[in-house]
Design an enzyme around this catalytic site. Structure first.
Site, PDB file in Angstrom:
ATOM      1  N   CYS A 280       0.828  -1.218   0.000  1.00 18.21           N
ATOM      2  CA  CYS A 280       0.000   0.000   0.000  1.00 18.21           C
ATOM      3  C   CYS A 280       0.856   1.260   0.000  1.00 18.21           C
ATOM      4  O   CYS A 280       0.333   2.352  -0.184  1.00 18.21           O
ATOM      5  CB  CYS A 280      -0.966  -0.025   1.165  1.00 18.21           C
ATOM      6  SG  CYS A 280      -0.165  -0.495   2.680  1.00 18.21           S
ATOM      7  N   GLU A 378      -5.619   2.510  -7.121  1.00 17.63           N
ATOM      8  CA  GLU A 378      -4.468   1.752  -6.629  1.00 17.63           C
ATOM      9  C   GLU A 378      -4.191   0.581  -7.591  1.00 17.63           C
ATOM     10  O   GLU A 378      -5.073  -0.244  -7.838  1.00 17.63           O
ATOM     11  CB  GLU A 378      -4.803   1.232  -5.228  1.00 17.63           C
ATOM     12  CG  GLU A 378      -3.599   0.769  -4.458  1.00 17.63           C
ATOM     13  CD  GLU A 378      -3.927   0.420  -2.996  1.00 17.63           C
ATOM     14  OE1 GLU A 378      -5.095   0.157  -2.683  1.00 17.63           O
ATOM     15  OE2 GLU A 378      -2.981   0.403  -2.196  1.00 17.63           O
TER      16      GLU A 378
END
Ligand code: ADP
Length: 474
Positions: A280, A378
């Site tokens: 992340c 993402e």
């Protein structure tokens, strides 16, 4: 490798249906775990609740001695744990060894930090009163962890919780439960009292709902997608459960024209391609100013060309498989969308499937624009999209133009210039000339929709503590 769940110091669930665990580099089934549900979760919560009575009353020094034993066991078994991580998650051997070291560092650090949970005395307004602030463990903690760091995401949550005096029910990711259960075996070997640490495996929504609804659980700490994080937040509302959330990111990597280009290349390779881009905090979008745009891309390309894709259990491999088919499809969708909208391919741009395993070549895209999917969603894959920017102000504006706020990176050799950009970024973590900022003693976590609370550092034990104000009349 078939393992069962760990509850109240016993291995349970042998009689339940099994969930298969596969190696994402080969598609091969490598083991199985029980498909636990509501009743096993209740059982684990009850065990943690019972164990809390004794564990919370132990001294910080006593708790530290258990954690230190666990730390030593993890370190002594690092090769074996690393091999298991590679097998069930796919990251290359050396990276897996790095993860075990990183994961162990949280156990060591919090063993000591538990001894520094200090209260306060506050000057009273009356001479017959004494005002104190005590810190006490919150109670039973539920931890829900993702697959991309099968060991470290567990230790980063469990070590501070245990050090604070809490007991834990862990639900590991369904892709990577074997590392979690191996850690539970080491917890058992370290001699922790029964019920202090428990693991439930099975259907995420069923286990998750019980963890959220059960009033015995006082705190939930989660790392995973923003979507599930938001769901947990809604579920937490009903009994005002405390939450720590470490959710998605979309890290900007800003390279100003006074950057050391070689350092920036090193930083972006480390940040972008680690774990095949599946973290992340991985750089998701790269912004560069005109003076160094071409020079950077040339050197970056030379380095990326050296990266070898394949099964991470082979010594020479740098980039392992993506976790599954849908991850692969998302990465490819981002690349194809960018190319369709006019981005230029520098290298890579495709992947391959091999007997149920999905690999993507390290990819560089240049002349990317901020309207493209990859600059907004993402990616979680080994793709580096590069956008040309003009001013420092534009860099900041683009970087902050997202609901995410986890990690950002700035490369600049100028103190005042770099400082101004770093200060203006709405991110919980900033690597300034540093592509790998995360360490046990520093706070990790996001602003905005990237999360709540922090893990690591003295900040990381606070979410497991309640503050009790005690006013004493003399
Ligand atoms: P990712 O996209 O990285 O797999 P997820 O948020 O789906 O992220 O998964 C992170 C963790 O959350 C995993 O342990 C997963 O099993 C768990 N999870 C998924 N759905 C739920 C849910 N409805 N309730 C609780 N936990 C869940």
């Amino acid at each position: 490798m078939d393992k069962n769940m760990y509850c109240n110091g016993e291995w349970i669930g042998a009689d339940l249906d099994r969930i298969k665990v596969t190696n994402p580099a080969t598609g091969e089934v490598i083991g199985s775990v029980p498909n636990g549900g509501k009743s096993e979760t209740k059982q684990a919560i009850a065990a943690a609740n019972e164990a809390f009575k004794g564990w919370s009353k132990k001294t910080a020094n006593e708790r530290a001695s258990y954690l230190k034993k666990l730390y030593e066991l993890v370190v002594n078994h690092s090769d074996e744990l690393a091999e298991l991580i590679t097998k069930e998650m796919g990251k290359p051997k050396q990276e897996a060894a790095g993860e075990v070291g990183y994961g162990a560092s949280f156990i060591e650090w919090y063993a000591e930090e538990g001894k520094r949970v200090y209260g306060e005395t506050i000057p009273a307004s009356h001479d017959n009163k004494r005002l104190h602030v005590w810190k006490q463990p919150v109670g039973v903690v539920a931890a829900i962890t993702p697959w991309n760091f099968p060991a470290a995401m567990i230790t980063r949550k469990v070590a501070p919780a245990l050090a604070a005096g809490c007991t834990v029910v862990l639900k590991p990711a369904e892709d990577t439960p074997l590392t979690a259960l191996r850690i539970a075996e080491l917890v058992e070997e370290a001699g922790f009292p029964k019920g202090v640490f428990n693991i439930v495996t099975g259907a995420p929504d069923v286990i998750g709902t019980e963890l959220m609804e059960n009033p015995i659980v006082k705190k939930v700490t989660f790392t995973g997608s923003t979507e599930v994080g938001k769901l947990l937040m809604r579920q937490a509302a009903d009994n005002v459960k405390k939450l720590s959330l470490e959710l998605g990111g979309h890290a900007p990597f800003i390279i100003l024209d006074d950057a050391d280009v070689d350092k920036a290349v090193q930083g972006v390779v480390a940040s972008k391609f680690r774990n095949a881009g599946q973290t992340c905090v991985c750089a998701n979008r790269i912004y560069i100013q005109p003076k160094i745009y071409d020079a950077f891309i040339e050197k970056f390309n030379q380095e990326v060309d050296k990266l070898i894709v394949g099964d991470g259990s082979n010594d020479n491999v740098h980039i392992g498989p993506l976790i599954n088919q849908s991850a692969y499809e998302k990465v490819d969708r981002h690349v194809q969308d960018a190319l369709k909208q006019g981005a230029k391919l520098v290298t890579g741009g495709s992947g391959f499937e091999q007997e149920g395993a999905y690999f993507y070549k390290p990819t560089i895209l240049k002349d990317v624009r901020d309207s493209m999917l990859i600059m907004n969603e993402e990616t979680f894959g080994p793709v580096a999209p590069i956008q040309l920017i003009q001013s420092d102000e534009e860099a900041v504006q683009l970087a902050n133009q997202t609901p995410y706020g986890l990690a950002a990176y700035v490369y600049s050799e100028g103190l005042s210039r770099g400082m101004k950009v770093v200060e203006a970024l709405d991110y919980g973590i900033v690597g300034w000339n540093d592509g790998l900022p995360s360490v046990a003693q520093a706070p990790f976590g996001g602003m905005k929709e990237s999360g709540l609370e922090r893990e690591g550092g003295h900040h990381g034990i606070e979410p497991f503590l309640e503050t009790k104000y005690v006013s004493i009349g003399l």
